[in-house]
Design a protein around this motif. Structure first.
Motif, PDB file in Angstrom:
ATOM      1  N   THR A   1      32.337  -3.696 -77.068  1.00  0.00           N
ATOM      2  CA  THR A   1      33.733  -3.695 -76.620  1.00  0.00           C
ATOM      3  C   THR A   1      34.730  -3.303 -77.700  1.00  0.00           C
ATOM      4  N   GLY A   2      34.322  -3.434 -78.959  1.00  0.00           N
ATOM      5  CA  GLY A   2      35.264  -3.182 -80.043  1.00  0.00           C
ATOM      6  C   GLY A   2      36.154  -4.377 -80.322  1.00  0.00           C
ATOM      7  N   LEU A   3      35.857  -5.506 -79.698  1.00  0.00           N
ATOM      8  CA  LEU A   3      36.605  -6.732 -79.933  1.00  0.00           C
ATOM      9  C   LEU A   3      35.851  -7.580 -80.945  1.00  0.00           C
ATOM     10  N   THR A   4      36.565  -8.494 -81.584  1.00  0.00           N
ATOM     11  CA  THR A   4      35.903  -9.422 -82.497  1.00  0.00           C
ATOM     12  C   THR A   4      35.238 -10.525 -81.659  1.00  0.00           C
ATOM     13  N   PRO A   5      34.260 -11.219 -82.217  1.00  0.00           N
ATOM     14  CA  PRO A   5      33.666 -12.333 -81.482  1.00  0.00           C
ATOM     15  C   PRO A   5      34.709 -13.372 -81.049  1.00  0.00           C
ATOM     16  N   SER A   6      35.707 -13.613 -81.872  1.00  0.00           N
ATOM     17  CA  SER A   6      36.773 -14.551 -81.502  1.00  0.00           C
ATOM     18  C   SER A   6      37.545 -14.061 -80.285  1.00  0.00           C
ATOM     19  N   GLN A   7      37.831 -12.769 -80.251  1.00  0.00           N
ATOM     20  CA  GLN A   7      38.557 -12.214 -79.115  1.00  0.00           C
ATOM     21  C   GLN A   7      37.726 -12.303 -77.838  1.00  0.00           C
ATOM     22  N   ILE A   8      36.428 -12.103 -77.959  1.00  0.00           N
ATOM     23  CA  ILE A   8      35.551 -12.221 -76.794  1.00  0.00           C
ATOM     24  C   ILE A   8      35.598 -13.646 -76.256  1.00  0.00           C
ATOM     25  N   LEU A   9      35.504 -14.638 -77.135  1.00  0.00           N
ATOM     26  CA  LEU A   9      35.573 -16.029 -76.696  1.00  0.00           C
ATOM     27  C   LEU A   9      36.911 -16.340 -76.053  1.00  0.00           C
ATOM     28  N   GLU A  10      37.999 -15.802 -76.612  1.00  0.00           N
ATOM     29  CA  GLU A  10      39.334 -16.012 -76.030  1.00  0.00           C
ATOM     30  C   GLU A  10      39.407 -15.442 -74.617  1.00  0.00           C
ATOM     31  N   GLU A  11      38.700 -14.359 -74.355  1.00  0.00           N
ATOM     32  CA  GLU A  11      38.719 -13.742 -73.035  1.00  0.00           C
ATOM     33  C   GLU A  11      37.806 -14.475 -72.051  1.00  0.00           C
ATOM     34  N   VAL A  12      36.671 -14.986 -72.525  1.00  0.00           N
ATOM     35  CA  VAL A  12      35.666 -15.581 -71.651  1.00  0.00           C
ATOM     36  C   VAL A  12      35.951 -17.046 -71.328  1.00  0.00           C
ATOM     37  N   LEU A  13      36.390 -17.821 -72.302  1.00  0.00           N
ATOM     38  CA  LEU A  13      36.556 -19.264 -72.103  1.00  0.00           C
ATOM     39  C   LEU A  13      37.515 -19.649 -70.970  1.00  0.00           C
ATOM     40  N   PRO A  14      38.622 -18.948 -70.762  1.00  0.00           N
ATOM     41  CA  PRO A  14      39.492 -19.332 -69.638  1.00  0.00           C
ATOM     42  C   PRO A  14      38.800 -19.292 -68.278  1.00  0.00           C
ATOM     43  N   HIS A  15      37.720 -18.515 -68.161  1.00  0.00           N
ATOM     44  CA  HIS A  15      36.997 -18.452 -66.892  1.00  0.00           C
ATOM     45  C   HIS A  15      36.287 -19.772 -66.577  1.00  0.00           C
ATOM     46  N   LEU A  16      36.081 -20.602 -67.588  1.00  0.00           N
ATOM     47  CA  LEU A  16      35.487 -21.923 -67.348  1.00  0.00           C
ATOM     48  C   LEU A  16      36.396 -22.789 -66.488  1.00  0.00           C
ATOM     49  N   LEU A  17      37.689 -22.491 -66.497  1.00  0.00           N
ATOM     50  CA  LEU A  17      38.644 -23.258 -65.688  1.00  0.00           C
ATOM     51  C   LEU A  17      38.510 -22.942 -64.200  1.00  0.00           C
ATOM     52  N   LYS A  18      37.684 -21.971 -63.857  1.00  0.00           N
ATOM     53  CA  LYS A  18      37.427 -21.649 -62.450  1.00  0.00           C
ATOM     54  C   LYS A  18      36.201 -22.393 -61.927  1.00  0.00           C
ATOM     55  N   ASP A  19      35.543 -23.151 -62.802  1.00  0.00           N
ATOM     56  CA  ASP A  19      34.374 -23.943 -62.424  1.00  0.00           C
ATOM     57  C   ASP A  19      34.855 -25.172 -61.654  1.00  0.00           C
ATOM     58  N   GLU A  20      34.600 -25.191 -60.354  1.00  0.00           N
ATOM     59  CA  GLU A  20      35.108 -26.273 -59.503  1.00  0.00           C
ATOM     60  C   GLU A  20      34.585 -27.638 -59.937  1.00  0.00           C
ATOM     61  N   ASP A  21      33.340 -27.706 -60.402  1.00  0.00           N
ATOM     62  CA  ASP A  21      32.784 -28.986 -60.840  1.00  0.00           C
ATOM     63  C   ASP A  21      33.497 -29.488 -62.101  1.00  0.00           C
ATOM     64  N   PHE A  22      33.864 -28.569 -62.999  1.00  0.00           N
ATOM     65  CA  PHE A  22      34.600 -28.955 -64.205  1.00  0.00           C
ATOM     66  C   PHE A  22      35.979 -29.492 -63.818  1.00  0.00           C
ATOM     67  N   ILE A  23      36.643 -28.823 -62.893  1.00  0.00           N
ATOM     68  CA  ILE A  23      37.966 -29.275 -62.448  1.00  0.00           C
ATOM     69  C   ILE A  23      37.851 -30.653 -61.781  1.00  0.00           C
ATOM     70  N   LYS A  24      36.794 -30.885 -60.999  1.00  0.00           N
ATOM     71  CA  LYS A  24      36.579 -32.204 -60.399  1.00  0.00           C
ATOM     72  C   LYS A  24      36.373 -33.250 -61.496  1.00  0.00           C
ATOM     73  N   TYR A  25      35.661 -32.884 -62.547  1.00  0.00           N
ATOM     74  CA  TYR A  25      35.449 -33.790 -63.680  1.00  0.00           C
ATOM     75  C   TYR A  25      36.787 -34.166 -64.307  1.00  0.00           C
ATOM     76  N   VAL A  26      37.643 -33.162 -64.536  1.00  0.00           N
ATOM     77  CA  VAL A  26      38.962 -33.411 -65.127  1.00  0.00           C
ATOM     78  C   VAL A  26      39.780 -34.303 -64.203  1.00  0.00           C
ATOM     79  N   GLU A  27      39.758 -34.011 -62.908  1.00  0.00           N
ATOM     80  CA  GLU A  27      40.516 -34.803 -61.942  1.00  0.00           C
ATOM     81  C   GLU A  27      40.040 -36.253 -61.917  1.00  0.00           C
ATOM     82  N   GLY A  28      38.748 -36.456 -62.163  1.00  0.00           N
ATOM     83  CA  GLY A  28      38.185 -37.794 -62.099  1.00  0.00           C
ATOM     84  C   GLY A  28      38.388 -38.633 -63.341  1.00  0.00           C
TER      85      GLY A  28
END
Length: 76
Positions: free
Chosen positions: A33-60
């Motif tokens: 991609t031409g991105l740094t590993p840090s930039q890749i993590l910055e792009e990928v990690l927000p997608h974890l917030l779409k994990d419905e089970d994780f959101i249920k965990y936070v809500e609980g």
């Protein structure tokens, strides 16, 4: 004149322990991609917030307002 803002504000260096496979995935994806590993993590990690089970965990969690604020799930 258009102002340019940093794409990843409020960053700080952290030390992570990653498996060899994870490091190689980051290394090769970084080359691809031409991105740094840090930039890749910055792009990928927000997608974890779409994990419905994780959101249920936070809500609980008791007193989850701080956690929600840190994750950007609520304003303030």
């Amino acid at each position: 004149m258009m102002k340019i803002k940093p794409k990843y504000p409020n960053t700080e260096e952290v030390k992570l322990k990653l498996s060899l496979q994870s490091r190689k995935v980051l290394e090769h994806y970084s080359n691809y991609t031409g991105l740094t590993p840090s930039q890749i993590l910055e792009e990928v990690l927000p997608h974890l917030l779409k994990d419905e089970d994780f959101i249920k965990y936070v809500e609980g969690k008791r007193s989850n307002k701080r956690m929600k604020r840190e994750l950007g799930l609520i304003d303030g």
